[in-house]
Design a protein around this motif. Structure first.
Motif, short mmCIF file in Angstrom:
data_model
loop_
_atom_site.label_atom_id
_atom_site.label_comp_id
_atom_site.label_asym_id
_atom_site.label_seq_id
_atom_site.Cartn_x
_atom_site.Cartn_y
_atom_site.Cartn_z
N ASN A 167 0.80 -1.22 0.00
CA ASN A 167 0.00 0.00 0.00
C ASN A 167 0.84 1.27 0.00
OD1 ASN A 167 -2.52 -1.33 0.09
ND2 ASN A 167 -2.25 -1.74 2.26
N THR A 168 2.13 1.15 -0.28
CA THR A 168 2.99 2.33 -0.31
C THR A 168 3.28 2.74 -1.74
OG1 THR A 168 5.01 0.99 -0.24
CG2 THR A 168 4.06 1.67 1.88
N GLN A 169 3.74 3.98 -1.90
CA GLN A 169 4.05 4.50 -3.23
C GLN A 169 5.41 4.02 -3.72
OE1 GLN A 169 3.55 8.67 -2.18
NE2 GLN A 169 1.73 8.82 -3.45
N ASP A 170 6.38 3.97 -2.81
CA ASP A 170 7.74 3.56 -3.15
C ASP A 170 7.87 2.07 -2.90
OD1 ASP A 170 10.40 3.16 -3.51
OD2 ASP A 170 11.06 4.37 -1.78
N ARG A 171 8.06 1.29 -3.98
CA ARG A 171 8.11 -0.16 -3.86
C ARG A 171 9.55 -0.68 -3.71
NH1 ARG A 171 3.26 -2.56 -5.46
NH2 ARG A 171 1.59 -1.12 -4.99
N SER A 172 10.47 0.18 -3.34
CA SER A 172 11.87 -0.22 -3.29
C SER A 172 12.14 -1.32 -2.28
CB SER A 172 12.75 1.00 -2.97
OG SER A 172 12.39 1.56 -1.72
N MET A 173 11.33 -1.38 -1.20
CA MET A 173 11.56 -2.38 -0.16
C MET A 173 10.91 -3.73 -0.50
SD MET A 173 13.51 -0.83 1.86
CE MET A 173 13.61 -2.13 3.08
N GLU A 174 10.10 -3.78 -1.55
CA GLU A 174 9.43 -5.03 -1.88
C GLU A 174 10.42 -6.11 -2.29
OE1 GLU A 174 6.31 -4.34 -4.70
OE2 GLU A 174 4.87 -3.86 -3.12
N ASP A 175 11.46 -5.71 -3.04
CA ASP A 175 12.47 -6.70 -3.45
C ASP A 175 13.22 -7.24 -2.24
OD1 ASP A 175 11.79 -6.42 -6.09
OD2 ASP A 175 13.34 -4.95 -6.54
N VAL A 176 13.47 -6.37 -1.26
CA VAL A 176 14.15 -6.80 -0.03
C VAL A 176 13.27 -7.81 0.70
CG1 VAL A 176 15.08 -6.04 2.18
CG2 VAL A 176 15.37 -4.60 0.15
N LEU A 177 11.99 -7.51 0.81
CA LEU A 177 11.07 -8.42 1.48
C LEU A 177 10.97 -9.75 0.74
CD1 LEU A 177 8.92 -9.00 3.66
CD2 LEU A 177 7.23 -8.01 2.12
N SER A 178 10.94 -9.69 -0.59
CA SER A 178 10.85 -10.91 -1.39
C SER A 178 12.06 -11.81 -1.12
CB SER A 178 10.78 -10.56 -2.88
OG SER A 178 10.72 -11.72 -3.67
N MET A 179 13.24 -11.22 -1.04
CA MET A 179 14.44 -12.01 -0.74
C MET A 179 14.37 -12.57 0.67
SD MET A 179 17.61 -9.99 -2.57
CE MET A 179 17.23 -8.38 -1.87
N ASN A 185 11.76 -19.13 3.72
CA ASN A 185 11.18 -20.36 3.21
C ASN A 185 12.21 -21.48 3.15
OD1 ASN A 185 8.76 -21.56 2.39
ND2 ASN A 185 8.36 -19.98 0.88
N ALA A 186 13.42 -21.14 2.72
CA ALA A 186 14.48 -22.15 2.65
C ALA A 186 14.76 -22.72 4.04
CB ALA A 186 15.75 -21.53 2.05
N ASN A 187 14.80 -21.87 5.05
CA ASN A 187 15.03 -22.33 6.42
C ASN A 187 13.84 -23.11 6.96
OD1 ASN A 187 17.70 -21.16 7.73
ND2 ASN A 187 16.92 -19.61 6.33
N PHE A 188 12.63 -22.68 6.58
CA PHE A 188 11.43 -23.40 7.01
C PHE A 188 11.41 -24.81 6.44
CE2 PHE A 188 7.01 -24.69 6.14
CZ PHE A 188 6.48 -24.66 7.43
N CYS A 189 11.80 -24.96 5.18
CA CYS A 189 11.83 -26.29 4.56
C CYS A 189 12.81 -27.21 5.30
CB CYS A 189 12.21 -26.17 3.08
SG CYS A 189 10.93 -25.39 2.07
#
Length: 520
Positions: A167-179, A185-189
């Motif tokens: 819901n933010t205008q600047d999506r720059s942190m989305e790639d960080v969150l995706s990583m 997920n790797a640790n959860f597996c």
């Protein structure tokens, strides 16, 4: 520079406020009447309108109505000396952006302007800053030796930040969150492959509630109340999808409990949902009720062919627990069935438990694979959530739940498993009888070239899974991997990459929502 139109029949008395806003960098156009305000709105572009409610001639409310007819998205702030409730309600009902009462304070006006015009920017800056502060804490948490409750907590936090950043205008942190999600997920597996077998074989002290324990541990205790309980299972429904429909439900219900449980493996309808309704693991269902267990998903009905006997299995679970229960079971896969369900609601009020399975989200995930238009519409996680939310708002389930609320009923909303967006292929070879699911395979002599991204069990009985023959093995993909056959490999990968699948091991498939709600 933001442009503000200010209409007040005593506009000259407001000059100090106008000078104050001008000094803050806003361009103010003052007018003396509602008619003049309408003329200006037609002639120029404005970012916000201030309207005095008590103007002679055309009142502020009348002016507001005319502005909204031609400029429905133009923010309007109503200003008035009156604290009369009727005026407030009329203004709010006309979709004003804010409501201020005279005498005005300069900072009060500035706050209103910033709230309207700078809201997205300020939220973006604060959200990004807050996520950056929690990023390190989350990363440290999932690298420690933690249990199933901590993993559920991590997943919920990741979803919280995913929805906040969306819901933010600047999506720059989305790639960080995706990583960060990928690393989590790797640790959860690794956590699942290490602990899953011990959860099932009573050697682990710290175990989550699993599919076959859900009814006895979470649902049966809630049936002790006198009011009927509605158990609503939305197939293939993830925690993030629950969070986007939760605000809709909170108009009618109070969320008494929001928790999660873990799906069994394979995370598919045939295994996980049958486990829920039977209270048994798959191999136990096969042994006790062979007439109701389907081995082959490669039928014209596909995966849904596994789930023809859920009502029978639920009845047997009640009998096994010596419970005399009046219950109903309904499976909804079409609009007409949904309408019939609503019409039948008065009869359901006589039951202790009413179970309703909605299949839309599961059908949507398959449609996204098979139908190019759906694939384009649901091209990422946010779009997929949006489609699920829109379905919920406009489907029979929404009307059904509202009618339950009107009669002060109680509902549970949950699912049988989640799904994950697959991105990377793992080659596998199997006999013709091997099942078609992209996230897990069962069969004999399965050949694959990547042990790092799969979980293999050559002793299915240890996971309480049926064996078709002595050499049957089960292989599950981890994280966002999916199985592909070497024949026509590139074509196969291009078809299924970036589709939503289930059956394997990932945080999205295994940690799933459970919510108990009471009508307000």
């Amino acid at each position: 520079m933001a442009r503000i139109l200010w209409a007040d029949d005593e506009i000259d008395l407001l000059k100090p406020h106008i000078l104050f806003l001008t000094a803050k960098g806003y361009d103010i156009t003052p007018v003396n009447s509602g008619a003049d305000a309408l003329d200006k709105v037609e002639q120029q572009r404005f970012d916000i309108v201030f309207l005095d409610e008590m103007m002679p001639g055309m009142t502020g409310l009348e002016t507001l109505a005319k502005i909204k007819q031609t400029h429905p998205n133009l923010p309007v702030v109503m200003i008035t000396k009156s604290e009369e409730e009727r005026i407030m309600e009329d203004a709010i009902g006309s979709k004003i952006a804010d409501y201020l009462i005279k005498p005005l304070n300069p900072n009060q006006i500035l706050l209103s302007v910033k709230k309207i015009l700078d809201n997205r920017r300020l939220i973006t800056e604060k959200t990004n800053l807050n996520y950056q502060q929690e990023f390190r804490q989350l990363a440290m948490q999932y690298q420690d030796r933690i249990g199933h409750e901590e993993w559920a907590d991590i997943y919920k936090k990741l979803i919280y930040w995913e929805l906040e950043l969306e819901n933010t205008q600047d999506r720059s942190m989305e790639d960080v969150l995706s990583m960060q999600k990928s690393e989590a997920n790797a640790n959860f597996c690794k956590f699942i492959t290490k602990n899953y077998e011990s959860w099932l074989n009573d050697t682990a002290a710290d175990r989550p509630i699993l599919s076959h324990q859900l009814m006895k541990r979470k649902v049966f205790p809630l049936m002790k109340a006198t009011e009927p309980l509605f158990f609503i299972l939305i197939d293939n429904f993830r925690y993030d999808q629950w969070k986007v429909i939760e605000p809709i439900l909170q108009e009618y219900f109070t969320v008494e409990e929001e928790s999660s449980y873990y799906s069994i493996l394979p995370t598919t309808t045939g295994y996980a949902r049958n486990a829920i309704f039977s209270g048994l693991m798959p191999s136990e269902i096969e042994r006790q009720f062979p007439q109701w267990w389907v081995h082959d998903e490669n039928t014209p009905e596909g995966e849904e062919g596994f789930n023809k006997h859920e009502e029978d299995l639920l009845r047997k679970q009640f009998e096994r627990n010596r419970m005399q229960v009046k219950f109903s079971y309904h499976k909804i896969i079409s609009q007409n069935q949904g309408k019939a369900l609503i019409e039948n609601l008065p009869n359901m009020w006589k039951n202790n438990l009413n179970t309703v399975v909605f299949n839309f989200v599961d059908m949507l995930s398959h449609a996204r694979t098979d139908v190019q238009m759906i694939k384009e519409l649901a091209n990422d996680e946010a779009a997929y959530r949006s489609i699920a939310r829109s379905w919920f708002q406009h489907s029979p389930i929404s009307e059904f739940i509202q009618k339950i609320a009107e009669k002060k009923g109680r509902i549970i909303i949950t699912t049988d498993h989640g799904m994950v967006r697959v991105k990377k292929p793992v080659k596998i070879v199997g006999y013709r009888e091997t099942n078609t699911n992209l996230r897990y395979k069962q069969g004999k002599n399965l050949g694959f070239d990547d042990n790092n991204h799969v979980f293999v069990t050559r002793h299915p009985e240890r996971l309480f899974l049926p064996k078709l023959n002595v050499s049957t093995a089960y292989v599950f993909t981890l994280d966002d991997y999916f199985f592909a056959y070497p024949n026509n490999f590139n074509q196969y990968v291009n078809l299924y990459r970036d589709t939503f699948q289930h059956g394997g091991i990932s945080i999205e498939e295994m940690i799933i929502p459970f919510a108990y709600l009471k009508a307000k």
